[in-house]
Design an enzyme around this catalytic site. Structure first.
Site, PDB file in Angstrom:
ATOM      1  CE  LYS A  14      -0.737   2.785   0.278  1.00 57.28           C
ATOM      2  NZ  LYS A  14      -1.201   1.479  -0.238  1.00 57.28           N
ATOM      3  NE  ARG A  89      -5.008   0.869   5.363  1.00 55.81           N
ATOM      4  CZ  ARG A  89      -3.725   1.065   5.098  1.00 55.81           C
ATOM      5  NH1 ARG A  89      -3.173   2.246   5.294  1.00 55.81           N
ATOM      6  NH2 ARG A  89      -2.993   0.096   4.621  1.00 55.81           N
ATOM      7  NE  ARG A 128       5.452  -4.760   0.608  1.00 53.58           N
ATOM      8  CZ  ARG A 128       4.493  -3.849   0.844  1.00 53.58           C
ATOM      9  NH1 ARG A 128       4.467  -2.716   0.143  1.00 53.58           N
ATOM     10  NH2 ARG A 128       3.584  -4.081   1.749  1.00 53.58           N
ATOM     11  NE  ARG A 161       4.097  -4.505   5.611  1.00 54.60           N
ATOM     12  CZ  ARG A 161       3.335  -3.579   5.035  1.00 54.60           C
ATOM     13  NH1 ARG A 161       3.906  -2.580   4.388  1.00 54.60           N
ATOM     14  NH2 ARG A 161       2.033  -3.640   5.111  1.00 54.60           N
ATOM     15  NE  ARG A 172      -1.565  -5.536   3.675  1.00 53.84           N
ATOM     16  CZ  ARG A 172      -0.375  -5.852   3.161  1.00 53.84           C
ATOM     17  NH1 ARG A 172       0.112  -7.064   3.302  1.00 53.84           N
ATOM     18  NH2 ARG A 172       0.315  -4.943   2.511  1.00 53.84           N
TER      19      ARG A 172
HETATM   20  P1  ADP Z   1      -0.341  -1.484   2.851  1.00 54.54           P
HETATM   21  O1  ADP Z   1       0.816  -2.073   2.151  1.00 54.54           O
HETATM   22  O2  ADP Z   1      -1.417  -2.514   3.108  1.00 54.54           O
HETATM   23  O3  ADP Z   1      -0.863  -0.229   2.248  1.00 54.54           O
HETATM   24  P2  ADP Z   1       0.495  -0.062   5.334  1.00 54.54           P
HETATM   25  O4  ADP Z   1       1.939  -0.153   5.639  1.00 54.54           O
HETATM   26  O5  ADP Z   1      -0.023   1.247   4.857  1.00 54.54           O
HETATM   27  O6  ADP Z   1       0.187  -1.239   4.314  1.00 54.54           O
HETATM   28  O7  ADP Z   1      -0.356  -0.487   6.612  1.00 54.54           O
HETATM   29  C1  ADP Z   1      -0.108  -1.701   7.277  1.00 54.54           C
HETATM   30  C2  ADP Z   1      -1.184  -1.974   8.309  1.00 54.54           C
HETATM   31  O8  ADP Z   1      -1.194  -0.934   9.306  1.00 54.54           O
HETATM   32  C3  ADP Z   1      -2.607  -2.019   7.786  1.00 54.54           C
HETATM   33  O9  ADP Z   1      -2.942  -3.277   7.228  1.00 54.54           O
HETATM   34  C4  ADP Z   1      -3.404  -1.719   9.074  1.00 54.54           C
HETATM   35  O10 ADP Z   1      -3.435  -2.830   9.927  1.00 54.54           O
HETATM   36  C5  ADP Z   1      -2.535  -0.655   9.724  1.00 54.54           C
HETATM   37  N1  ADP Z   1      -2.917   0.708   9.273  1.00 54.54           N
HETATM   38  C6  ADP Z   1      -2.132   1.550   8.547  1.00 54.54           C
HETATM   39  N2  ADP Z   1      -2.774   2.715   8.318  1.00 54.54           N
HETATM   40  C7  ADP Z   1      -4.001   2.601   8.882  1.00 54.54           C
HETATM   41  C8  ADP Z   1      -5.134   3.456   8.976  1.00 54.54           C
HETATM   42  N3  ADP Z   1      -5.152   4.676   8.418  1.00 54.54           N
HETATM   43  N4  ADP Z   1      -6.217   2.998   9.646  1.00 54.54           N
HETATM   44  C9  ADP Z   1      -6.238   1.789  10.221  1.00 54.54           C
HETATM   45  N5  ADP Z   1      -5.206   0.917  10.152  1.00 54.54           N
HETATM   46  C10 ADP Z   1      -4.094   1.317   9.506  1.00 54.54           C
END
Ligand code: ADP
Ligand code: ZN
Length: 218
Positions: A14, A89, A128, A161, A172
């Site tokens: 993404k 999400r 990553r 990260r 996750r």
């Molecule tokens: P990923 O690589 O898991 O898609 P993101 O950078 O999108 O990671 O998100 C990292 C973290 O931020 C998630 O694991 C969660 O803790 C939080 N987060 C991000 N977007 C949301 C959302 N829409 N609802 C709840 N938590 C979120």
């Protein structure tokens, strides 16, 4: 108009694809993950509140997340399109967003889903590296920066990260299947879903997504 929701499991690509989509189609890239990480590194009240949740791979509350997105999407730079990455999400967020989108005149008009099998996801996530300044992401095996450990875009030293370890990744991924994957059906029923295979390689996927966006933009 391109009001895009970008979906896919962690590690599907993404963030990587969001970068060129945002540049090529001139729409702001709004990543809830980036927004939460910024809050955490600035040490704000919000950041302190969510730090442990995010680092162990769990989801931030729907209420907090929706409020943050509403504030960001209401800004004028989103009036001519946006690329929403990482939101919604959960089904609750998707339902809230349906109302919110109408209310602020920012309803989504397409959902781009990038799919990939679990084995590939865990491998990509643990190798990553990301730029803490501009958000660009790299991979120590498949997408190395020109100079080891340094961001090509802005020259900042790359980091791993805190939630890119196997344990947090498992949380996750489980959250993804339990809470986020059901949204695919929700958006399929709304007629917004476009599905892509995230295993085909960067260039091929970019080409396919570009074709779709150009078609929709007409
Ligand atoms: P990923 O690589 O898991 O898609 P993101 O950078 O999108 O990671 O998100 C990292 C973290 O931020 C998630 O694991 C969660 O803790 C939080 N987060 C991000 N977007 C949301 C959302 N829409 N609802 C709840 N938590 C979120
Ligand atoms: Zn950078």
């Amino acid at each position: 108009m391109l009001n895009i929701i970008l979906m896919g499991p962690p590690g599907a690509g993404k963030g990587t694809h969001a970068q060129w989509m945002s540049t090529d189609f001139q729409i702001p890239h709004i990543s809830t993950g980036d927004m939460f990480r910024e809050a955490m590194s600035s040490g704000s009240a919000l950041g302190n509140q969510i730090k442990d949740i995010v680092n162990r791979g769990d989801l931030v509350s729907d209420e907090l997340t929706c409020a943050l997105v509403k504030e960001r999407l209401s800004k004028p730079d989103c009036a001519n399109g946006y690329l929403l990455d990482g939101f919604p999400r959960t089904l609750e967020q998707a339902k809230a967003f349906r109302e919110m989108g109408k209310e602020i005149g920012r309803a989504p008009n397409l959902v781009v889903n990038i799919a990939a099998p679990d084995e590939l996801l865990v491998q990509r996530i643990t190798t990553r590296r990301v730029c803490p300044h501009c958000g660009a992401s790299y991979n120590v095996v498949t997408m190395k920066p020109k100079q080891e450990g340094i961001c090509d875009v802005c020259g900042t030293p790359l980091i791993q990260r805190k939630d890119d370890n196997e344990e947090s990744f498992k949380v996750r991924l489980a959250n993804y299947y339990k809470s986020t994957a059901p949204l695919l059906e929700f958006y399929r029923e709304e007629g917004l879903l476009h599905e892509f295979d995230g295993t085909v390689g960067f260039v091929a996927l970019k080409k396919d997504i570009t074709a779709l966006l150009q078609e929709i933009q007409k």
